[in-house]
Design a protein around this motif. Structure first.
Motif, PDB file in Angstrom:
ATOM      1  N   GLN A 307     -72.702   6.745  10.658  1.00 21.38           N
ATOM      2  CA  GLN A 307     -73.395   5.905   9.692  1.00 21.38           C
ATOM      3  C   GLN A 307     -74.493   6.698   8.974  1.00 21.38           C
ATOM      4  OE1 GLN A 307     -74.377   1.889  10.985  1.00 21.38           O
ATOM      5  NE2 GLN A 307     -76.366   2.012   9.995  1.00 21.38           N
ATOM      6  N   LEU A 308     -75.241   7.500   9.743  1.00 15.79           N
ATOM      7  CA  LEU A 308     -76.287   8.333   9.143  1.00 15.79           C
ATOM      8  C   LEU A 308     -75.690   9.367   8.187  1.00 15.79           C
ATOM      9  CD1 LEU A 308     -78.758   9.221  12.057  1.00 15.79           C
ATOM     10  CD2 LEU A 308     -79.328   8.023   9.944  1.00 15.79           C
ATOM     11  N   VAL A 309     -74.671  10.066   8.661  1.00 17.71           N
ATOM     12  CA  VAL A 309     -74.079  11.164   7.892  1.00 17.71           C
ATOM     13  C   VAL A 309     -73.494  10.665   6.576  1.00 17.71           C
ATOM     14  CG1 VAL A 309     -72.167  12.819   7.906  1.00 17.71           C
ATOM     15  CG2 VAL A 309     -73.657  12.622   9.905  1.00 17.71           C
ATOM     16  N   THR A 310     -72.938   9.451   6.589  1.00 17.87           N
ATOM     17  CA  THR A 310     -72.303   8.909   5.379  1.00 17.87           C
ATOM     18  C   THR A 310     -73.242   8.022   4.570  1.00 17.87           C
ATOM     19  OG1 THR A 310     -71.411   6.994   6.583  1.00 17.87           O
ATOM     20  CG2 THR A 310     -70.018   8.975   6.446  1.00 17.87           C
ATOM     21  N   GLY A 311     -74.516   8.009   4.921  1.00 16.00           N
ATOM     22  CA  GLY A 311     -75.468   7.195   4.164  1.00 16.00           C
ATOM     23  C   GLY A 311     -75.146   5.722   4.174  1.00 16.00           C
ATOM     24  N   GLY A 312     -74.502   5.259   5.261  1.00 12.38           N
ATOM     25  CA  GLY A 312     -74.176   3.842   5.389  1.00 12.38           C
ATOM     26  C   GLY A 312     -72.841   3.441   4.797  1.00 12.38           C
ATOM     27  N   LYS A 313     -72.102   4.404   4.215  1.00  8.04           N
ATOM     28  CA  LYS A 313     -70.761   4.068   3.704  1.00  8.04           C
ATOM     29  C   LYS A 313     -69.865   3.582   4.842  1.00  8.04           C
ATOM     30  CE  LYS A 313     -71.276   5.447  -0.652  1.00  8.04           C
ATOM     31  NZ  LYS A 313     -71.191   4.498  -1.785  1.00  8.04           N
ATOM     32  N   PHE A 314     -69.941   4.264   5.994  1.00  7.24           N
ATOM     33  CA  PHE A 314     -69.299   3.812   7.217  1.00  7.24           C
ATOM     34  C   PHE A 314     -70.408   3.337   8.146  1.00  7.24           C
ATOM     35  CE2 PHE A 314     -65.745   7.180   6.577  1.00  7.24           C
ATOM     36  CZ  PHE A 314     -65.126   6.364   5.651  1.00  7.24           C
ATOM     37  N   GLN A 315     -70.164   2.236   8.853  1.00 12.08           N
ATOM     38  CA  GLN A 315     -71.229   1.646   9.651  1.00 12.08           C
ATOM     39  C   GLN A 315     -70.774   1.353  11.077  1.00 12.08           C
ATOM     40  OE1 GLN A 315     -73.229  -1.628   7.775  1.00 12.08           O
ATOM     41  NE2 GLN A 315     -73.415  -0.582   5.810  1.00 12.08           N
ATOM     42  N   ALA A 316     -71.710   1.558  12.010  1.00  4.56           N
ATOM     43  CA  ALA A 316     -71.466   1.222  13.414  1.00  4.56           C
ATOM     44  C   ALA A 316     -71.576  -0.292  13.598  1.00  4.56           C
ATOM     45  CB  ALA A 316     -72.481   1.937  14.301  1.00  4.56           C
ATOM     46  N   VAL A 317     -70.833  -0.821  14.551  1.00  2.84           N
ATOM     47  CA  VAL A 317     -70.877  -2.265  14.805  1.00  2.84           C
ATOM     48  C   VAL A 317     -71.143  -2.536  16.287  1.00  2.84           C
ATOM     49  CG1 VAL A 317     -69.421  -3.026  12.900  1.00  2.84           C
ATOM     50  CG2 VAL A 317     -68.367  -2.299  15.023  1.00  2.84           C
ATOM     51  N   PRO A 318     -71.889  -3.615  16.586  1.00  9.92           N
ATOM     52  CA  PRO A 318     -72.115  -3.997  17.994  1.00  9.92           C
ATOM     53  C   PRO A 318     -70.816  -4.458  18.636  1.00  9.92           C
ATOM     54  CG  PRO A 318     -73.668  -5.081  16.494  1.00  9.92           C
ATOM     55  CD  PRO A 318     -72.592  -4.499  15.650  1.00  9.92           C
ATOM     56  N   HIS A 319     -70.648  -4.103  19.891  1.00  6.32           N
ATOM     57  CA  HIS A 319     -69.467  -4.541  20.622  1.00  6.32           C
ATOM     58  C   HIS A 319     -69.823  -4.697  22.106  1.00  6.32           C
ATOM     59  CE1 HIS A 319     -69.449  -0.124  20.425  1.00  6.32           C
ATOM     60  NE2 HIS A 319     -68.879  -0.131  21.614  1.00  6.32           N
ATOM     61  N   PHE A 320     -68.970  -5.395  22.841  1.00  2.11           N
ATOM     62  CA  PHE A 320     -69.206  -5.622  24.263  1.00  2.11           C
ATOM     63  C   PHE A 320     -67.875  -5.855  24.960  1.00  2.11           C
ATOM     64  CE2 PHE A 320     -69.395  -9.780  22.220  1.00  2.11           C
ATOM     65  CZ  PHE A 320     -68.675 -10.610  23.075  1.00  2.11           C
ATOM     66  N   VAL A 321     -67.913  -5.796  26.290  1.00  2.00           N
ATOM     67  CA  VAL A 321     -66.717  -6.043  27.091  1.00  2.00           C
ATOM     68  C   VAL A 321     -67.013  -7.206  28.030  1.00  2.00           C
ATOM     69  CG1 VAL A 321     -65.044  -5.111  28.735  1.00  2.00           C
ATOM     70  CG2 VAL A 321     -66.045  -3.623  26.986  1.00  2.00           C
ATOM     71  N   ARG A 322     -66.173  -8.219  27.973  1.00  2.00           N
ATOM     72  CA  ARG A 322     -66.373  -9.407  28.787  1.00  2.00           C
ATOM     73  C   ARG A 322     -65.406  -9.408  29.971  1.00  2.00           C
ATOM     74  NH1 ARG A 322     -64.491 -14.186  29.839  1.00  2.00           N
ATOM     75  NH2 ARG A 322     -65.936 -15.867  30.328  1.00  2.00           N
ATOM     76  N   ALA A 323     -65.923  -9.752  31.142  1.00  2.00           N
ATOM     77  CA  ALA A 323     -65.116  -9.764  32.362  1.00  2.00           C
ATOM     78  C   ALA A 323     -64.162 -10.942  32.380  1.00  2.00           C
ATOM     79  CB  ALA A 323     -66.023  -9.816  33.590  1.00  2.00           C
ATOM     80  N   SER A 324     -63.141 -10.834  33.212  1.00  4.38           N
ATOM     81  CA  SER A 324     -62.232 -11.945  33.448  1.00  4.38           C
ATOM     82  C   SER A 324     -62.956 -13.033  34.214  1.00  4.38           C
ATOM     83  CB  SER A 324     -61.016 -11.464  34.244  1.00  4.38           C
ATOM     84  OG  SER A 324     -60.226 -12.560  34.643  1.00  4.38           O
ATOM     85  N   ALA A 325     -62.731 -14.278  33.811  1.00  2.00           N
ATOM     86  CA  ALA A 325     -63.340 -15.409  34.508  1.00  2.00           C
ATOM     87  C   ALA A 325     -62.379 -16.033  35.506  1.00  2.00           C
ATOM     88  CB  ALA A 325     -63.783 -16.453  33.491  1.00  2.00           C
ATOM     89  N   ASP A 326     -61.227 -15.423  35.709  1.00  4.22           N
ATOM     90  CA  ASP A 326     -60.202 -16.039  36.545  1.00  4.22           C
ATOM     91  C   ASP A 326     -60.256 -15.606  38.002  1.00  4.22           C
ATOM     92  OD1 ASP A 326     -59.311 -17.436  34.406  1.00  4.22           O
ATOM     93  OD2 ASP A 326     -57.672 -16.079  33.916  1.00  4.22           O
TER      94      ASP A 326
END
Length: 367
Positions: A307-326
């Protein structure tokens, strides 16, 4: 709230440099999910993936004294085995997953990075020599790990080349071939083999819930396997995760195992036992999208450095991993490879900021 799905390209398109700029915008641009799927991988990919992601369960279930010998506090537990060392937002330590970190210097002929710059004394995890389980504990593990990582980085080089083509046409003063050079030659690229331990509780029981209620519960349970975050490197390569019922198929070495033969892959479940578990991305609009990576494909996510290198043309996004509830004894295994610049590399040409300075900024966020 609807979110755009991941964009898919073929390995052949990447080799031919024929991926359109529109597709790269849709994959990594301001309104995207920040993820690109690559299909049509080499034939050996599927076998290597099955083997290494099986090894993740075998590794996590080795005797405690063996795992302790693979832990490197002097590398901040970011080379070798790490379990229960990562602090969560709550202040508690994460015991829901175990990680095996490897420095990928072997990709360009070095067993470890061992950069000469004094800057690396602040980041010993980037210069530490790799530590491997004894061959009689996990026969074939190291060879499989290095072969698969090399194949993945080969693919990352082609994704980086496509990003460079885009950046040269869109960003004034962009250094030709910058990202490809970083991915191909960097001594700081890090692989992380992940074993998410079976969830200890059944969060939903046998309740019948609507799709809206399910999404609400997903939002409430973000931290069950991996809390919401953004990656800080350039490109992160991700494998499609596997799910293993460790009660039905215990990941232990048989007494008859030939220490000179690689371990057999474990049987995988056909998919996640809980449809809400797995990788989720919070889109630019705030909507949550569950991302399914096909088993024969690789995914690439944008990081903050890109994101820095491309001046924001490409952007990082928040993500997460959710456990199985079963409940049950279902573990989740995957591999992530973080391609990163050398510490002395300038990543923001407007300010002259180096990757080392950026890493310090990131560390301050969590201090």
């Amino acid at each position: 709230m609807h979110s755009p799905g991941p964009i898919t390209v073929s390995l052949e398109e990447l080799r031919a440099s024929s991926v359109s700029f529109d597709k790269l915008d849709e994959a990594f641009g301001p309104s995207s999910l920040g993820i690109l799927i690559v299909e049509g991988l080499p034939s050996q990919y599927s076998e290597l993936r099955c083997r290494l992601l099986s090894y993740a369960s075998y590794l996590a279930n080795l005797p405690s004294h063996v795992l302790e010998s693979l832990s490197l506090p002097e590398a901040k537990y970011l080379t070798g085995w790490s379990h229960g060392k990562e602090a969560l937002k709550s202040g508690s330590y994460d015991t829901q997953k175990g990680s095996f970190y490897v420095n990928c210097g072997f990709y360009h002929g070095a067993e470890s990075s061992k950069p000469a710059s004094d800057a690396y004394s602040e980041y010993p995890e980037l210069a530490a020599s790799n530590v491997w389980p004894p061959e009689d504990s996990l026969p074939g593990f190291r060879q499989c790990f290095e072969e698969l990582c090399s194949l993945v980085i080969d693919t990352a080089v082609l994704v980086a080349r496509a990003c460079d083509r885009y950046a040269i046409s869109k960003i004034e003063g962009y250094e030709p071939g910058f990202l490809e050079r970083v991915v191909r030659t960097s001594a700081t690229t890090k692989a992380r083999l992940l074993h998410y331990y079976p969830s200890p509780v059944n969060a939903y029981g046998n309740l019948s819930i609507t799709d809206d209620e399910r999404l609400d519960r997903v939002e409430q349970d973000l931290d069950t396997w991996c809390s919401t975050h953004i990656d800080h490197g350039c490109l992160t390569a991700l494998l499609s995760a596997v799910y293993i019922d460790e009660s039905a198929h215990p990941p232990t070495l048989a007494s008859s195992q030939d220490s000179s033969s690689p371990l057999a892959p474990l049987p995988f479940l056909p998919g996640a036992p809980d449809p809400d578990s797995g990788l989720h991305i919070r889109s630019r609009t705030g909507a949550i999208a569950k991302v399914k990576i096909p088993t024969d494909c690789l995914a690439f996510q944008t990081g903050e450095t890109l994101q820095l290198v491309t001046g924001g043309k490409f952007q990082a996004v928040p993500h997460f991993v959710r456990a199985s509830a079963d409940g049950g004894q279902v573990a989740r295994n995957t591999l992530a490879i973080f391609t990163q610049p050398a510490l002395e590399e300038v990543v923001d040409h407007e300010t002259g900021k180096t990757y080392a300075q950026f890493c310090r900024e990131v560390a301050q966020r969590f201090s």
